[in-house]
Design a protein around this motif. Structure first.
Motif, mmCIF file in Angstrom:
data_model
loop_
_atom_site.group_PDB
_atom_site.id
_atom_site.type_symbol
_atom_site.label_atom_id
_atom_site.label_comp_id
_atom_site.label_asym_id
_atom_site.label_seq_id
_atom_site.Cartn_x
_atom_site.Cartn_y
_atom_site.Cartn_z
ATOM 1 N N THR A 51 46.243 68.521 23.150
ATOM 2 C CA THR A 51 44.791 68.496 23.000
ATOM 3 C C THR A 51 44.269 69.913 22.788
ATOM 4 N N PRO A 52 43.525 70.181 21.710
ATOM 5 C CA PRO A 52 42.958 71.521 21.527
ATOM 6 C C PRO A 52 41.922 71.820 22.618
ATOM 7 N N ILE A 53 42.013 73.007 23.200
ATOM 8 C CA ILE A 53 41.112 73.436 24.269
ATOM 9 C C ILE A 53 40.355 74.666 23.786
ATOM 10 N N VAL A 54 39.038 74.583 23.772
ATOM 11 C CA VAL A 54 38.215 75.735 23.398
ATOM 12 C C VAL A 54 38.017 76.584 24.649
ATOM 13 N N ALA A 55 38.504 77.821 24.590
ATOM 14 C CA ALA A 55 38.467 78.716 25.749
ATOM 15 C C ALA A 55 37.842 80.047 25.347
ATOM 16 N N GLY A 56 36.580 80.007 24.977
ATOM 17 C CA GLY A 56 35.906 81.239 24.576
ATOM 18 C C GLY A 56 36.437 81.757 23.260
ATOM 19 N N ALA A 86 59.454 79.114 29.649
ATOM 20 C CA ALA A 86 58.742 79.263 28.375
ATOM 21 C C ALA A 86 57.742 78.139 28.169
ATOM 22 N N VAL A 87 56.616 78.485 27.587
ATOM 23 C CA VAL A 87 55.591 77.509 27.216
ATOM 24 C C VAL A 87 55.270 77.707 25.744
ATOM 25 N N ASP A 88 55.390 76.623 24.961
ATOM 26 C CA ASP A 88 55.062 76.667 23.531
ATOM 27 C C ASP A 88 53.644 76.159 23.335
ATOM 28 N N LEU A 89 52.872 76.907 22.540
ATOM 29 C CA LEU A 89 51.480 76.552 22.310
ATOM 30 C C LEU A 89 51.020 77.021 20.945
ATOM 31 N N ASP A 90 49.967 76.384 20.461
ATOM 32 C CA ASP A 90 49.268 76.873 19.278
ATOM 33 C C ASP A 90 48.078 77.673 19.762
ATOM 34 N N LEU A 91 47.853 78.821 19.127
ATOM 35 C CA LEU A 91 46.779 79.710 19.551
ATOM 36 C C LEU A 91 46.001 80.171 18.332
ATOM 37 N N ALA A 92 44.680 80.053 18.400
ATOM 38 C CA ALA A 92 43.818 80.516 17.318
ATOM 39 C C ALA A 92 42.758 81.445 17.892
ATOM 40 N N ASN A 93 42.544 82.551 17.210
ATOM 41 C CA ASN A 93 41.539 83.533 17.596
ATOM 42 C C ASN A 93 40.202 83.106 16.992
ATOM 43 N N ARG A 94 39.240 82.711 17.839
ATOM 44 C CA ARG A 94 37.933 82.236 17.375
ATOM 45 C C ARG A 94 36.913 83.359 17.241
ATOM 46 N N SER A 95 37.297 84.585 17.617
ATOM 47 C CA SER A 95 36.360 85.701 17.537
ATOM 48 C C SER A 95 36.409 86.318 16.141
ATOM 49 N N SER A 96 35.648 87.367 15.954
ATOM 50 C CA SER A 96 35.596 88.022 14.643
ATOM 51 C C SER A 96 36.496 89.247 14.558
ATOM 52 N N GLU A 97 37.241 89.531 15.628
ATOM 53 C CA GLU A 97 38.097 90.719 15.652
ATOM 54 C C GLU A 97 39.526 90.356 16.056
ATOM 55 N N GLU A 164 36.577 82.606 28.415
ATOM 56 C CA GLU A 164 35.571 83.647 28.632
ATOM 57 C C GLU A 164 34.311 83.297 27.850
ATOM 58 N N THR A 165 33.214 83.958 28.194
ATOM 59 C CA THR A 165 31.932 83.728 27.543
ATOM 60 C C THR A 165 31.537 84.976 26.759
ATOM 61 N N PHE A 166 31.073 84.772 25.523
ATOM 62 C CA PHE A 166 30.629 85.909 24.721
ATOM 63 C C PHE A 166 29.200 86.283 25.084
ATOM 64 N N LYS A 167 28.982 87.591 25.287
ATOM 65 C CA LYS A 167 27.626 88.109 25.522
ATOM 66 C C LYS A 167 27.349 89.175 24.473
ATOM 67 N N PRO A 168 26.262 89.041 23.719
ATOM 68 C CA PRO A 168 25.954 90.065 22.708
ATOM 69 C C PRO A 168 25.635 91.426 23.315
ATOM 70 N N ARG A 169 25.177 91.429 24.582
ATOM 71 C CA ARG A 169 24.884 92.693 25.270
ATOM 72 C C ARG A 169 25.286 92.531 26.734
ATOM 73 N N TRP A 178 33.480 89.819 25.624
ATOM 74 C CA TRP A 178 33.831 88.548 26.275
ATOM 75 C C TRP A 178 33.950 88.802 27.768
ATOM 76 N N PHE A 179 33.225 87.985 28.549
ATOM 77 C CA PHE A 179 33.119 88.236 29.977
ATOM 78 C C PHE A 179 33.270 86.931 30.771
ATOM 79 N N ASN A 180 33.203 87.079 32.091
ATOM 80 C CA ASN A 180 33.193 85.964 33.035
ATOM 81 C C ASN A 180 34.361 84.997 32.842
#
Length: 200
Positions: A51-56, A86-97, A164-169, A178-180
């Motif tokens: 199951t895909p999990i959105v984690a910040g 070992a744990v096999d997983l798919d990982l995608a970077n949802r940020s812009s960097e 984590e949660t993205f905060k613009p400031r 990315w915080f908290n």
């Protein structure tokens, strides 16, 4: 003259009373927040493997877990007297960097005695150590922890995904980030026992 003095006294009393009530309310709210923060966190939702999990900043999909003395994806055999969990997983970077702070995404609960504190992450497509993960390019990853041969391990592994949660400031530097970090989901995987590498 007496009326003016009375009005001044009344205004002074009202002002102090208002300040006192405001201070009490602030103290009450702070105390309540402290108590809530100290309480046990809400149960982490459990999701099925695959199951895909959105984690910040990440999207995580856990597939399988194994314990073995086989060579790792890059050919490293591990330290003598240890196995690779070992744990096999798919990982995608949802940020812009681009980012490589993936070691904090997963935690094992309950913890296993003697487990290395942080995993090593490998790219499954070529066996290389994971460098920076590019935005929008999902990768199949293997995260590997070392565990002593003598440590008993469970038949199933409960993995908690931290988001984590993205905060613009942010509050300190007024900079984006990315915080908290907090648990967002848990997945239980059967722990496969792989064979021993004959060349070890």
């Amino acid at each position: 003259m007496a009326i003016g003095a009375f009005t001044t006294l009344r205004n002074l009393l009202v002002s102090r009373l208002t300040i006192g009530i405001g201070g009490l309310l602030a103290l009450g709210l702070t105390t309540a927040q402290t108590v809530v923060d100290a309480m046990s966190p809400h149960a982490v939702p459990t999701v099925a493997a695959g199951t895909p999990i959105v984690a910040g900043r990440w999207q995580v999909t856990l597939h399988e877990a194994s314990l073995s003395t086989d060579k790792r994806p890059d050919g490293y055999r591990g330290r003598p007297g240890t196995k690779a969990l070992a744990v096999d997983l798919d990982l995608a970077n949802r940020s812009s960097e681009s980012n490589n702070v993936v070691s904090r995404i997963l935690s094992i609960t309950p913890p296993i005695a003697g487990l290395s504190p942080t995993p090593t992450a490998y790219l499954m497509r070529d066996g290389a150590l994971l460098g920076a993960l590019q935005p929008g390019l999902p990768e199949r990853i293997r995260m590997v922890w070392e565990v002593p041969d003598t440590t008993p391990v469970p038949e199933t592994l409960r993995l908690v995904v931290t988001g984590e949660t993205f905060k613009p400031r942010d509050n300190l530097f007024a900079a984006p980030g990315w915080f908290n970090p907090k648990p967002v989901a848990a997945v239980t995987l059967p722990l496969k026992q792989a064979g021993k590498d004959p060349d070890r």
